[in-house]
Design a protein around this motif. Sequence first.
Motif, short mmCIF file in Angstrom:
data_model
loop_
_atom_site.label_atom_id
_atom_site.label_comp_id
_atom_site.label_asym_id
_atom_site.label_seq_id
_atom_site.Cartn_x
_atom_site.Cartn_y
_atom_site.Cartn_z
N PRO A 1 0.88 -1.14 -0.01
CA PRO A 1 0.02 0.08 -0.09
C PRO A 1 0.86 1.15 0.12
CG PRO A 1 -0.90 -1.61 1.46
CD PRO A 1 0.33 -2.16 0.84
N CYS A 2 2.01 1.37 0.81
CA CYS A 2 2.73 2.48 0.91
C CYS A 2 3.58 2.68 -0.65
CB CYS A 2 3.49 2.47 2.19
SG CYS A 2 2.79 2.24 3.66
N ILE B 1 1.57 6.73 -6.82
CA ILE B 1 0.73 7.75 -7.21
C ILE B 1 1.31 9.23 -6.99
CG2 ILE B 1 -1.58 8.68 -6.54
CD1 ILE B 1 -2.33 5.84 -5.91
N GLU B 2 2.12 9.43 -5.83
CA GLU B 2 2.37 10.76 -5.71
C GLU B 2 3.50 11.17 -6.63
OE1 GLU B 2 1.19 12.95 -3.74
OE2 GLU B 2 -0.28 11.80 -2.60
N LEU B 3 4.59 10.45 -7.01
CA LEU B 3 5.44 10.77 -7.93
C LEU B 3 4.84 10.85 -9.34
CD1 LEU B 3 8.38 8.49 -7.07
CD2 LEU B 3 8.15 10.77 -6.33
N GLY C 1 -4.32 7.63 -2.99
CA GLY C 1 -4.75 7.94 -4.12
C GLY C 1 -6.30 8.92 -4.52
N ASP C 2 -6.62 9.16 -3.19
CA ASP C 2 -8.22 9.89 -3.40
C ASP C 2 -9.13 8.87 -3.74
OD1 ASP C 2 -6.97 12.32 -2.59
OD2 ASP C 2 -6.24 12.98 -4.58
N ILE C 3 -8.88 7.71 -3.49
CA ILE C 3 -9.94 6.70 -4.18
C ILE C 3 -10.72 6.24 -2.75
CG2 ILE C 3 -10.44 4.59 -4.94
CD1 ILE C 3 -8.14 5.07 -6.84
N PRO C 4 -12.05 6.32 -2.59
CA PRO C 4 -12.86 6.03 -1.45
C PRO C 4 -12.75 4.48 -1.19
CG PRO C 4 -14.05 7.44 -2.90
CD PRO C 4 -12.98 7.00 -3.53
N PHE C 5 -12.45 3.96 0.21
CA PHE C 5 -12.42 2.78 0.22
C PHE C 5 -13.71 2.36 1.11
CE2 PHE C 5 -9.63 -0.79 2.54
CZ PHE C 5 -10.25 -1.72 2.16
N THR C 6 -14.82 1.76 0.49
CA THR C 6 -15.82 1.41 1.08
C THR C 6 -16.07 0.09 1.52
OG1 THR C 6 -17.01 0.75 -1.07
CG2 THR C 6 -17.29 3.15 -0.37
N THR C 7 -17.05 -0.06 2.61
CA THR C 7 -16.93 -1.64 3.24
C THR C 7 -18.24 -1.60 4.03
OG1 THR C 7 -16.33 -3.24 4.73
CG2 THR C 7 -15.83 -0.89 5.15
N HIS D 1 -5.08 4.17 -11.37
CA HIS D 1 -3.95 5.15 -11.54
C HIS D 1 -2.96 4.71 -12.36
CE1 HIS D 1 -4.83 8.11 -8.43
NE2 HIS D 1 -5.17 7.58 -7.66
N GLN D 2 -3.05 3.64 -12.98
CA GLN D 2 -2.24 3.07 -14.25
C GLN D 2 -0.97 3.02 -13.83
OE1 GLN D 2 -3.30 5.71 -17.56
NE2 GLN D 2 -5.01 4.21 -18.19
N ILE D 3 -0.80 2.63 -12.33
CA ILE D 3 0.66 2.28 -11.86
C ILE D 3 1.34 1.19 -12.56
CG2 ILE D 3 1.96 1.93 -9.79
CD1 ILE D 3 0.60 4.69 -9.95
N ARG D 4 2.57 1.38 -13.06
CA ARG D 4 3.18 0.23 -13.77
C ARG D 4 3.98 -0.55 -12.53
NH1 ARG D 4 7.91 1.89 -17.29
NH2 ARG D 4 8.07 3.71 -15.55
N VAL D 5 3.44 -2.01 -12.49
CA VAL D 5 3.69 -2.65 -11.53
C VAL D 5 4.45 -3.86 -12.21
CG1 VAL D 5 3.33 -4.01 -9.69
CG2 VAL D 5 2.49 -1.96 -9.91
#
Length: 329
Positions: A13-14, A20-22, A60-66, A87-91
Amino acid sequence: MQIEEAIIIGAGPCGLAAAIELERIGLHPLVIEKRNIVHSISQYPTYMHFFSTPELLEIGDIPFTTANDKPSRLEALNYYRTAAQRHQIRVQAYEAITSITSENGAFILHGEDRFGQKSLYKSRYVVIATGYFDHPNELGIPGEQLNKVSHFFRESHPYVGMKVAIIGGSNSAIDAALELERVGAEVTVVYRGQDYSASIKPWVKPGFQSKVAKGSIRMLFQSTVIAIANNDITVRGPEGETRLPNDFVLALTGFHPDRNFLTSSGVSMEEEGYPTFQEDTMETNVQGIYLAGVVASRHEANEIFIESGRYHGRKIAEHILSKKDIAAT
């Protein structure tokens, strides 16, 4: 050799939050993960619920709902992979970074995938977000390497009717003991503390104490396991040494950072074995190498894990941006 603007080691997660911040400051980081996205969470007990409420786990400003007060492991897995995709992060999964060396103001990263294929990367910035959870604190006692011993607890079913010793007194140890007792395991918790840990979740502690009082769970305070054998363990406590019949041992004794990897990369260690870094920028003593997440937690691994560690990427991005601004003036 593959050239990148920034590389993040670890897709927890971190690490994802840092990516996302970069991205937001114009970099396009590559995240390299030796297993799968949020691997540590995938290794949590199958039916675990988080201590934190969902908004404290958001990135990433995405709500986490449960639908529950506290999100489950399964919900977290879905949330973090969705956040990475949106966020289309390249992993790049299933590749381990084995070493980092410096070269003309940049870093050379040596990688190896699960088939032994080696690769090279070059990057100006490196964020190490590898966490602790691949490196359990070992006991250093005879029998620790037996296959009846595990430093992780996934679910209770395999231990039905078994005599199980749990070493430790943290939340993970208490949760495991309760799950095991529910399926009929004979549970003994061996804890070196004089009393229950102050970190135990307040809504869990009364129920656990009740189980101990009724004799459903055996709790040994001021005690340590000093040897493990096929059919028993040896415990040293206030009244001396005792051998207890035993089928399985869960050594839930915590974790530590990969110190060898960090020091080989040039990151120095403090006296207590934690990596050196600046709190306000997350930069280590090596310019251009940063830490994010639990690897930067020092003593507070539980508190800093996601709730605070998700903000490390913002500090890193601000510091990199300030460097660029200075260079432009």
